[in-house]
Design a protein around this motif. Structure first.
Motif, PDB file in Angstrom:
ATOM      1  N   ALA A 235      80.993  53.070  44.527  1.00 44.96           N
ATOM      2  CA  ALA A 235      80.596  52.507  45.834  1.00 44.96           C
ATOM      3  C   ALA A 235      81.173  51.554  46.422  1.00 44.96           C
ATOM      4  CB  ALA A 235      79.075  52.268  45.435  1.00 44.96           C
TER       5      ALA A 235
ATOM      6  N   THR B 142      74.837  53.886  50.409  1.00 42.73           N
ATOM      7  CA  THR B 142      74.796  55.480  50.023  1.00 42.73           C
ATOM      8  C   THR B 142      76.240  55.898  50.146  1.00 42.73           C
ATOM      9  OG1 THR B 142      74.142  56.154  52.368  1.00 42.73           O
ATOM     10  CG2 THR B 142      72.363  55.517  50.951  1.00 42.73           C
TER      11      THR B 142
ATOM     12  N   THR C 124      75.224  59.540  49.168  1.00 40.58           N
ATOM     13  CA  THR C 124      74.155  60.066  48.392  1.00 40.58           C
ATOM     14  C   THR C 124      72.903  59.710  49.271  1.00 40.58           C
ATOM     15  OG1 THR C 124      73.737  57.679  47.595  1.00 40.58           O
ATOM     16  CG2 THR C 124      75.125  59.468  46.449  1.00 40.58           C
TER      17      THR C 124
ATOM     18  N   ILE D 111      73.607  53.121  46.047  1.00 44.34           N
ATOM     19  CA  ILE D 111      74.433  52.855  44.519  1.00 44.34           C
ATOM     20  C   ILE D 111      74.629  51.576  44.788  1.00 44.34           C
ATOM     21  CG2 ILE D 111      76.199  53.763  43.529  1.00 44.34           C
ATOM     22  CD1 ILE D 111      76.219  56.251  45.287  1.00 44.34           C
TER      23      ILE D 111
ATOM     24  N   ILE E  17      81.112  55.940  38.977  1.00 44.64           N
ATOM     25  CA  ILE E  17      80.290  56.868  38.852  1.00 44.64           C
ATOM     26  C   ILE E  17      81.040  58.211  38.652  1.00 44.64           C
ATOM     27  CG2 ILE E  17      78.243  58.304  39.523  1.00 44.64           C
ATOM     28  CD1 ILE E  17      77.456  55.916  41.388  1.00 44.64           C
TER      29      ILE E  17
END
Length: 169
Positions: free
Chosen positions: A37, A42, A91, A95, A101
């Motif tokens: 991120a 998001t 997403t 985040i 991730i």
């Protein structure tokens, strides 16, 4: 591994030697990359090779650890040291900025192809190999690979369906 069959049988059992036949299977390709991120929000960004980017299109659903995301864009980058293409994901939940991730991209299976268990594949600085049975011996054999899933690898050159290969150890 290059021993006569009757000589290596007790030794093979002691190390847990396992073999499998090369088969024809449908493979649902997948690959995993690390994304981050960029700000608390998001969106996350990662890097793809040219071969990976050729499969990824905007709108594709992606698994991010325990989250789901979609691909917003795939763009060629002027900084090839990081990867040939930048992929931007979105997403539904925020985040934390800077957290790495794992993003898993999955694709539908195609036609049945020559395949082996992923555990049989040896990737070295010299190339990609398997140990294949040749008469009473197991010889290190160079192979070319195609699509990969979590369990299977497509073999595009070096083996035939029905060949016997070492899967473990």
């Amino acid at each position: 591994l290059a021993m006569m069959e009757h000589e290596w049988l007790p030794w093979a059992k002691s190390i847990g030697l396992q073999t499998a036949d090369v088969t024809e299977e449908k493979i649902a390709p997948s690959f995993t990359i690390s994304v981050q991120a960029m700000q608390h929000g998001t969106e996350a960004v990662g890097w793809l090779t040219q071969a990976q980017a050729a499969k990824v299109q905007p709108g594709l659903a992606v698994s991010l650890d325990s989250l789901q995301a979609i691909v917003l864009s795939v763009e060629k980058t002027p900084y090839p040291a990081l990867g040939d293409f930048e992929v931007r994901l979105q997403t539904r939940v925020s985040i934390e900025a800077g957290i790495a991730i794992q993003a898993t991209f999955r694709f539908p299976a195609g036609d049945a192809v020559t395949s082996i268990p992923k555990s049989a594949l040896l990737t070295t600085a010299e190339g990609t190999f398997v140990y294949a049975k040749n008469d009473s011996f197991y010889l290190r054999t160079p192979v070319k690979v195609g699509a990969m899933s979590d369990q299977l690898v497509e073999i595009t050159d070096g083996l035939y369906t029905g060949d016997e290969i070492v899967t473990t150890p």
